[in-house]
Design an enzyme around this catalytic site. Structure first.
Site, PDB file in Angstrom:
ATOM      1  N   GLU A  21       0.820  -1.216   0.000  1.00 12.43           N
ATOM      2  CA  GLU A  21       0.000   0.000   0.000  1.00 12.43           C
ATOM      3  C   GLU A  21       0.858   1.272   0.000  1.00 12.43           C
ATOM      4  OE1 GLU A  21      -2.378  -1.266   3.600  1.00 12.43           O
ATOM      5  OE2 GLU A  21      -4.019  -0.665   2.248  1.00 12.43           O
ATOM      6  N   TYR A  53     -16.697  25.236  -1.946  1.00 15.18           N
ATOM      7  CA  TYR A  53     -16.497  23.782  -1.855  1.00 15.18           C
ATOM      8  C   TYR A  53     -15.703  23.224  -3.029  1.00 15.18           C
ATOM      9  CZ  TYR A  53     -20.972  23.711  -4.503  1.00 15.18           C
ATOM     10  OH  TYR A  53     -21.981  23.932  -5.395  1.00 15.18           O
ATOM     11  N   GLU A  73      -6.927   7.036  10.066  1.00 18.20           N
ATOM     12  CA  GLU A  73      -7.091   8.019  11.139  1.00 18.20           C
ATOM     13  C   GLU A  73      -6.213   9.257  10.885  1.00 18.20           C
ATOM     14  OE1 GLU A  73      -6.877   4.749  11.532  1.00 18.20           O
ATOM     15  OE2 GLU A  73      -8.054   4.067  13.258  1.00 18.20           O
ATOM     16  N   LYS A  98     -12.209   3.208   2.587  1.00 18.51           N
ATOM     17  CA  LYS A  98     -11.534   2.362   1.591  1.00 18.51           C
ATOM     18  C   LYS A  98     -12.573   1.408   1.016  1.00 18.51           C
ATOM     19  CE  LYS A  98      -6.709   1.995   3.047  1.00 18.51           C
ATOM     20  NZ  LYS A  98      -5.690   1.090   3.653  1.00 18.51           N
TER      21      LYS A  98
HETATM   22  N1  LIG Z   1      -7.912   1.368  12.561  1.00 14.25           N
HETATM   23  C1  LIG Z   1      -7.264   1.033  11.390  1.00 14.25           C
HETATM   24  N2  LIG Z   1      -7.014  -0.249  11.130  1.00 14.25           N
HETATM   25  C2  LIG Z   1      -6.370  -0.590  10.010  1.00 14.25           C
HETATM   26  C3  LIG Z   1      -5.981   0.387   9.082  1.00 14.25           C
HETATM   27  C4  LIG Z   1      -6.276   1.735   9.377  1.00 14.25           C
HETATM   28  O1  LIG Z   1      -5.989   2.678   8.602  1.00 14.25           O
HETATM   29  N3  LIG Z   1      -6.918   2.028  10.538  1.00 14.25           N
HETATM   30  N4  LIG Z   1      -5.356   0.013   7.915  1.00 14.25           N
HETATM   31  C5  LIG Z   1      -5.096  -1.252   7.635  1.00 14.25           C
HETATM   32  C6  LIG Z   1      -4.517  -1.635   6.326  1.00 14.25           C
HETATM   33  O2  LIG Z   1      -3.879  -0.564   5.668  1.00 14.25           O
HETATM   34  C7  LIG Z   1      -5.704  -2.199   5.505  1.00 14.25           C
HETATM   35  O3  LIG Z   1      -6.485  -1.119   4.990  1.00 14.25           O
HETATM   36  C8  LIG Z   1      -5.293  -3.092   4.410  1.00 14.25           C
HETATM   37  O4  LIG Z   1      -5.439  -4.413   4.806  1.00 14.25           O
HETATM   38  C9  LIG Z   1      -5.408  -2.343   8.541  1.00 14.25           C
HETATM   39  N5  LIG Z   1      -6.080  -1.895   9.755  1.00 14.25           N
END
Ligand SMILES: Nc1nc2c(c(=O)[nH]1)N=C([C@H](O)[C@@H](O)CO)CN2
Length: 118
Positions: A21, A53, A73, A98
């Protein structure tokens, strides 16, 4: 407080914890609620009296193309701070989603609220 909302804003960015990623940009979807500092534009009918906007979306897309965040976050925090600092909003609610990243999960994301909602 009056609010501008933007739903299903798509933007490309490097976002994610895992190695793959960090090199392959993904499309994220943003839902934004932006507090407007005054209701002046309702009477004046003038864009200078509110938050544009269109400018917000263009600015966010540009920033996200240049930045890399590991967690949703941190990405959401950056967007909320940008909306308040660069556009003078007293309050912002930011959701970052996502799409199709987890097996058998359609959408996953975070929502944060920053600032003070009058
Ligand atoms: N609280 C979160 N948990 C996870 C995140 C995130 O951004 N916040 N990201 C991941 C990985 O990037 C996921 O999107 C791909 O498997 C996992 N957990």
């Amino acid at each position: 407080m009056d609010i501008i909302y933007l739903h299903e804003v798509r933007a490309r960015t490097l976002i994610g914890w895992y190695d793959w990623e960090r090199v392959a940009p993904q499309v994220v979807e943003l839902d934004l609620e932006i507090g407007i500092p005054s209701a002046r534009a309702c009477a004046s009918d003038d864009l200078v009296d509110t938050i544009d906007y269109d400018a917000v979306v263009k600015h966010i897309r540009k920033v996200l193309e240049e930045r890399h965040f590991l967690l949703l976050e941190a990405l959401a925090e950056h967007i909320a701070q940008l909306i308040m600092q660069d556009f003078g909003a007293p309050w912002a609610k930011v959701s970052v989603t996502k799409l199709g990243i987890l097996h058998e999960v359609g959408r996953v994301g975070v929502t944060i609220e920053r600032g003070h909602r009058a």
